[in-house]
Structure formats: C-alpha cells, structure tokens
Design a protein around this motif. Sequence first.
Motif, short mmCIF file in Angstrom:
data_model
loop_
_atom_site.label_atom_id
_atom_site.label_comp_id
_atom_site.label_asym_id
_atom_site.label_seq_id
_atom_site.Cartn_x
_atom_site.Cartn_y
_atom_site.Cartn_z
N SER A 195 6.15 -19.54 3.39
CA SER A 195 6.31 -20.52 2.31
C SER A 195 6.13 -21.94 2.84
CB SER A 195 7.70 -20.38 1.68
OG SER A 195 8.72 -20.69 2.62
N HIS A 196 6.67 -22.18 4.02
CA HIS A 196 6.53 -23.48 4.69
C HIS A 196 6.87 -23.24 6.15
CE1 HIS A 196 10.82 -23.28 3.93
NE2 HIS A 196 11.06 -24.42 4.57
N LEU A 197 6.85 -24.28 6.98
CA LEU A 197 6.84 -24.04 8.42
C LEU A 197 8.09 -24.52 9.15
CD1 LEU A 197 3.04 -24.91 8.90
CD2 LEU A 197 4.06 -22.65 8.59
N HIS A 198 9.18 -24.74 8.42
CA HIS A 198 10.45 -25.09 9.09
C HIS A 198 10.85 -23.93 10.00
CE1 HIS A 198 11.75 -28.30 5.94
NE2 HIS A 198 11.10 -28.83 6.96
N LYS A 199 11.59 -24.29 11.07
CA LYS A 199 11.79 -23.30 12.12
C LYS A 199 12.64 -22.10 11.71
CE LYS A 199 15.53 -25.57 14.63
NZ LYS A 199 15.85 -26.24 15.90
N ASP A 200 13.51 -22.26 10.73
CA ASP A 200 14.30 -21.10 10.30
C ASP A 200 13.46 -20.10 9.51
OD1 ASP A 200 14.31 -23.23 8.43
OD2 ASP A 200 16.02 -22.41 7.36
N HIS A 201 12.27 -20.52 9.08
CA HIS A 201 11.40 -19.62 8.31
C HIS A 201 10.31 -18.98 9.17
CE1 HIS A 201 12.77 -20.54 4.11
NE2 HIS A 201 13.43 -21.44 4.83
N ILE A 202 9.91 -19.66 10.26
CA ILE A 202 8.78 -19.11 11.04
C ILE A 202 9.14 -18.74 12.48
CG2 ILE A 202 7.12 -20.41 9.63
CD1 ILE A 202 6.50 -21.94 12.37
N GLY A 262 8.25 -30.26 -3.43
CA GLY A 262 9.70 -30.31 -3.58
C GLY A 262 10.43 -30.28 -2.25
N HIS A 263 10.44 -29.14 -1.60
CA HIS A 263 11.17 -29.02 -0.34
C HIS A 263 10.38 -29.66 0.81
CE1 HIS A 263 13.84 -27.52 2.69
NE2 HIS A 263 12.87 -26.85 3.26
N THR A 264 9.11 -29.29 0.92
CA THR A 264 8.16 -30.02 1.78
C THR A 264 6.97 -30.33 0.89
OG1 THR A 264 7.06 -28.00 2.53
CG2 THR A 264 8.85 -28.83 3.92
N GLY A 305 11.19 -19.55 -1.84
CA GLY A 305 11.39 -20.21 -0.55
C GLY A 305 12.58 -21.15 -0.58
N ASP A 306 12.41 -22.35 -0.05
CA ASP A 306 13.52 -23.30 -0.02
C ASP A 306 13.60 -24.19 -1.27
OD1 ASP A 306 14.73 -22.36 2.20
OD2 ASP A 306 14.18 -24.03 3.52
N VAL A 307 12.74 -23.91 -2.25
CA VAL A 307 12.90 -24.60 -3.53
C VAL A 307 13.97 -23.86 -4.36
CG1 VAL A 307 11.75 -25.14 -5.73
CG2 VAL A 307 10.63 -25.67 -3.57
#
Length: 257
Positions: free
Chosen positions: A89-96, A169-171, A190-192
């Motif tokens: 969904s996006h590349l923040h470290k808790d997701h990837i 929104g989130h990124t 995702g984080d939205v």
Amino acid sequence: MNAHALSEGTYTVDESKNFIPFNSISDSIKDRPGSLLVEICPFLIISVEGIIIIDPGLGLKNKSGEFQIIKNLSQLGFNSTDINIVLLSHLHKDHIGGVAYEENGIMNPMFPNAQYVYQEEEMNEALSKLPSKSFEASKLKFLKSYKNKKELSGNTQFSKNIYCEISGGHTKNHQVFWFNTANKKYFYGGDVLPQGTQLIRKFAAKYDFNGKESAALRIQYGKKCAEENYACLFFHSSAHPISKVKYADGRFELLNN
Ligand SMILES: [Zn+2]
C-alpha cells in the motif's frame, strides 16, 4: 477468494520509530513513556490470480528465530515459495519490513517467487526522504533494484479481480486495494483505514501526510464497503482484522465476521 489475517501481534513505537514487541500480560505501557501501542497484521489472499500477501509487516523474527510472517504462513499450510504476488500500500517500514531479509550482507527476497507491486511515485517520494526514521533504506533499495517487481503509475486494474486505487491521505501516493469476485469482496485501506474503530471514533491523525483528507477518505471508503458489502481488512488491528461494516443513521457499526 479468501482472506486470512497474519497477525504479528502488538508493539510499542515511540519517537525513534523503533517497534518493540509488547506482551499485554507481562508488559506495561507505563514502562514505555511516550510510546503508542501498535498492532501489526499483514494479510494472505488466496485467489485465482495466485497466492497474495498484502503489506508483509515488520519482517521481525520471533523468539524461536523464525520470521513471524513465515511462521504465520506455515500455520495456514503455505511457505515462502508459494507466494506469487506481494501488494504494497505504501513503503513505511512497518508495512514493508517483510519484503526481504539480510544474510551475510546480502538482501534476499522473503518470497522468492513473488512479484512485488508498489506505486512508482511512492518509491520516488520515499527515496527522496532518506535518511528517515519512517523508512528502512535497505528495504527500499532492495525493492527498487529487484528484478521481479511491478511499479504502478496511478490507479491500476491490476487483474480482473484486483483494483489498485491511489488514495493519498496517509502518504502522497498511498494506495488501497479492492478485491472483487463473484463470491467474496474485500477492501484493504492500508493506513488510511488501519482499524475498524477509526470509523467510529473520528479524528485527524498527526502521522498522516494529510490528516483531514485521510479522515474524509475513511468515511467515504467505509460507506462504500457498507453499501457494496465489502469486508474490510485492517492492518493495525490484530484483534478484529477482518470485518464487514454497517452504516445507518450517520453511524458505522463493525460486524466482525
Ligand atoms: Zn504508514
């Protein structure tokens, strides 16, 4: 099509953006001042497109030295080589964190037969922000140079049943996923829309790129899921990771099925 939660449990995170395992029985949040509790829950989707993982989480090992995500997969009867697609969904470290692991200075894909799918502009933005506590440079660089990846540019009908939609929104280029088959419909926000409770307790989050936009999107997505009977997949909710939602008289209700 079927979705399964791959819960990695609960962590605390503070200013340093380090995720530390939190045991709700033996640990106390009071001992970790300035920390927030965060649950982490990647998903496995079994579909005609293949075996899919959405946002493979922190990529941490458990106490027995196994990667938590691999352990979770094995409990459902799968191993790392069974995965065909990894959607990000996006590349923040808790997701990837779980896209790859380092061994003797070399990065290896966690899922060697999978194609990794992300938004190209999300990557450009993340790389431009390095060094940053929110990103893990080694994982970003791994993805960017990996041979079996697919960089999307904007809204994409990824396959017959999977639609990738830029939400922002989130990124800036955060994307959400719509899974649509004759018998099952899932939405991954995702984080939205990371927790079902965020539909009920409305707020604009400081951690978002655009908190107001994210808050408005949550409502919009929640209403669509209620109207069109999508089950929501919540990445930051290990307790209730999959739930249908109901919307009536201006209020949301979680059906937790
Ligand atoms: Zn995030």
